[in-house]
Motif scaffolding. Structure first.
Motif, PDB file in Angstrom:
ATOM      1  N   UNK B   1       0.849  -1.185   0.000  1.00  0.00           N
ATOM      2  CA  UNK B   1       0.000   0.000   0.000  1.00  0.00           C
ATOM      3  C   UNK B   1       0.886   1.238   0.000  1.00  0.00           C
ATOM      4  N   UNK B   2       0.520   2.194  -0.828  1.00  0.00           N
ATOM      5  CA  UNK B   2       1.313   3.423  -0.909  1.00  0.00           C
ATOM      6  C   UNK B   2       0.879   4.402   0.182  1.00  0.00           C
ATOM      7  N   UNK B   3       1.747   5.390   0.455  1.00  0.00           N
ATOM      8  CA  UNK B   3       1.348   6.436   1.400  1.00  0.00           C
ATOM      9  C   UNK B   3       2.013   7.759   1.049  1.00  0.00           C
ATOM     10  N   UNK B   4       1.431   8.822   1.531  1.00  0.00           N
ATOM     11  CA  UNK B   4       1.944  10.166   1.247  1.00  0.00           C
ATOM     12  C   UNK B   4       2.530  10.803   2.488  1.00  0.00           C
ATOM     13  N   UNK B   5       3.091   9.991   3.356  1.00  0.00           N
ATOM     14  CA  UNK B   5       3.613  10.526   4.608  1.00  0.00           C
ATOM     15  C   UNK B   5       4.749  11.510   4.353  1.00  0.00           C
ATOM     16  N   UNK B   6       5.667  11.117   3.467  1.00  0.00           N
ATOM     17  CA  UNK B   6       6.812  11.976   3.192  1.00  0.00           C
ATOM     18  C   UNK B   6       6.361  13.383   2.787  1.00  0.00           C
ATOM     19  N   UNK B   7       5.479  13.456   1.810  1.00  0.00           N
ATOM     20  CA  UNK B   7       5.000  14.755   1.315  1.00  0.00           C
ATOM     21  C   UNK B   7       4.299  15.551   2.415  1.00  0.00           C
ATOM     22  N   UNK B   8       3.379  14.910   3.103  1.00  0.00           N
ATOM     23  CA  UNK B   8       2.617  15.628   4.131  1.00  0.00           C
ATOM     24  C   UNK B   8       3.516  16.052   5.293  1.00  0.00           C
ATOM     25  N   UNK B   9       4.472  15.181   5.617  1.00  0.00           N
ATOM     26  CA  UNK B   9       5.403  15.518   6.702  1.00  0.00           C
ATOM     27  C   UNK B   9       6.219  16.751   6.328  1.00  0.00           C
ATOM     28  N   UNK B  10       6.662  16.803   5.069  1.00  0.00           N
ATOM     29  CA  UNK B  10       7.422  17.962   4.607  1.00  0.00           C
ATOM     30  C   UNK B  10       6.576  19.226   4.681  1.00  0.00           C
ATOM     31  N   UNK B  11       5.315  19.092   4.269  1.00  0.00           N
ATOM     32  CA  UNK B  11       4.414  20.248   4.313  1.00  0.00           C
ATOM     33  C   UNK B  11       4.295  20.799   5.731  1.00  0.00           C
ATOM     34  N   UNK B  12       4.341  19.893   6.704  1.00  0.00           N
ATOM     35  CA  UNK B  12       4.234  20.312   8.099  1.00  0.00           C
ATOM     36  C   UNK B  12       5.603  20.690   8.658  1.00  0.00           C
ATOM     37  N   UNK B  13       6.622  20.598   7.813  1.00  0.00           N
ATOM     38  CA  UNK B  13       7.996  20.910   8.213  1.00  0.00           C
ATOM     39  C   UNK B  13       8.439  20.126   9.440  1.00  0.00           C
ATOM     40  N   UNK B  14       8.204  18.848   9.380  1.00  0.00           N
ATOM     41  CA  UNK B  14       8.627  17.960  10.469  1.00  0.00           C
ATOM     42  C   UNK B  14       9.707  17.017   9.959  1.00  0.00           C
ATOM     43  N   UNK B  15      10.651  16.684  10.824  1.00  0.00           N
ATOM     44  CA  UNK B  15      11.635  15.651  10.490  1.00  0.00           C
ATOM     45  C   UNK B  15      11.032  14.292  10.849  1.00  0.00           C
ATOM     46  N   UNK B  16      11.644  13.235  10.360  1.00  0.00           N
ATOM     47  CA  UNK B  16      11.171  11.891  10.713  1.00  0.00           C
ATOM     48  C   UNK B  16      11.214  11.718  12.226  1.00  0.00           C
ATOM     49  N   UNK B  17      12.274  12.241  12.842  1.00  0.00           N
ATOM     50  CA  UNK B  17      12.421  12.111  14.302  1.00  0.00           C
ATOM     51  C   UNK B  17      11.306  12.854  15.038  1.00  0.00           C
ATOM     52  N   UNK B  48      -0.601   8.932  12.922  1.00  0.00           N
ATOM     53  CA  UNK B  48       0.136   9.710  11.919  1.00  0.00           C
ATOM     54  C   UNK B  48      -0.827  10.630  11.165  1.00  0.00           C
ATOM     55  N   UNK B  49      -1.967  10.075  10.766  1.00  0.00           N
ATOM     56  CA  UNK B  49      -2.954  10.862  10.023  1.00  0.00           C
ATOM     57  C   UNK B  49      -3.398  12.073  10.847  1.00  0.00           C
ATOM     58  N   UNK B  50      -3.566  11.847  12.137  1.00  0.00           N
ATOM     59  CA  UNK B  50      -3.987  12.927  13.026  1.00  0.00           C
ATOM     60  C   UNK B  50      -2.939  14.028  13.093  1.00  0.00           C
ATOM     61  N   UNK B  51      -1.701  13.628  13.320  1.00  0.00           N
ATOM     62  CA  UNK B  51      -0.622  14.613  13.418  1.00  0.00           C
ATOM     63  C   UNK B  51      -0.433  15.358  12.105  1.00  0.00           C
ATOM     64  N   UNK B  52      -0.564  14.637  11.000  1.00  0.00           N
ATOM     65  CA  UNK B  52      -0.350  15.274   9.700  1.00  0.00           C
ATOM     66  C   UNK B  52      -1.624  15.943   9.167  1.00  0.00           C
ATOM     67  N   UNK B  53      -2.661  15.921   9.970  1.00  0.00           N
ATOM     68  CA  UNK B  53      -3.927  16.566   9.603  1.00  0.00           C
ATOM     69  C   UNK B  53      -4.411  16.155   8.215  1.00  0.00           C
ATOM     70  N   UNK B  54      -4.376  14.874   8.001  1.00  0.00           N
ATOM     71  CA  UNK B  54      -4.764  14.322   6.704  1.00  0.00           C
ATOM     72  C   UNK B  54      -5.679  13.125   6.933  1.00  0.00           C
ATOM     73  N   UNK B  55      -6.783  13.027   6.227  1.00  0.00           N
ATOM     74  CA  UNK B  55      -7.633  11.835   6.394  1.00  0.00           C
ATOM     75  C   UNK B  55      -6.854  10.563   6.071  1.00  0.00           C
ATOM     76  N   UNK B  56      -7.129   9.541   6.827  1.00  0.00           N
ATOM     77  CA  UNK B  56      -6.371   8.310   6.689  1.00  0.00           C
ATOM     78  C   UNK B  56      -6.450   7.731   5.279  1.00  0.00           C
ATOM     79  N   UNK B  57      -7.601   7.873   4.606  1.00  0.00           N
ATOM     80  CA  UNK B  57      -7.724   7.314   3.246  1.00  0.00           C
ATOM     81  C   UNK B  57      -6.964   8.147   2.214  1.00  0.00           C
TER      82      UNK B  57
END
Lengths: 68, 68
Positions: B1-17, B48-57
């Motif tokens: 399954x694919x995910x957009x965590x990288x993109x959304x995380x960048x938008x929120x200016x968060x590091x992986x840590x 993760x979806x909550x923190x990144x303010x993105x619907x899980x789907x």
DNA sequence: CTAATATGTCAAATATATTTTACATTTATA
DNA sequence: TATAAATGTAAAATATATTTGACATATTAG
């Protein structure tokens, strides 16, 4: 985490075994999840939500951790 | 399954840590998920979806199994 | 009432997710 | 350029999810 699988499954008039077949897991897995023995994998959660025609956030009620 | 965590995380200016801290897992877990080594648990996916303010789907792109 | 279907449960085995520790490489910044 | 911060990765240990096979109880239908 709580879930509404039992109710939605009933609405669709499916048995645990039928839902298990449709989602390609065993009857025991569906039973365990309905009875909150453990949470499904993300993949299975999506699959159940799809079969039950219910958005995943409505089928599974997640609550963010309180304090820490 | 694919995910957009990288993109959304960048938008929120968060590091992986930082995302790891906020979701209460290790940096390695976030890294593995971003790089599709495995899927998160349902609980972690919601977190993760909550923190990144993105619907899980929208964050996780599930595709129903083709044939069988 | 009796047979069939549905549900609850358990133990052992296997699969998958997560942690811990550690180190290497890449990217950003002084 | 040098240093710090961020990312990729790996092996071993632990935690959690799922399967398999089996049996018991409950619910529904003939």
């Amino acid at each position: 985490m709580k879930n509404n699988i039992h109710e939605q499954r009933k609405q669709m008039k499916l048995s645990q075994a039928e839902l298990a077949d449709l989602t390609q897991v065993t009857r025991q897995t569906i039973n365990a999840i309905e009875n909150n023995k453990y949470d499904p994998s993300l993949d299975l959660a999506f699959s159940i939500a799809h079969i039950l025609k219910t958005p995943i956030e409505k089928l599974f009620i997640w609550e963010e951790p309180q304090n820490d």
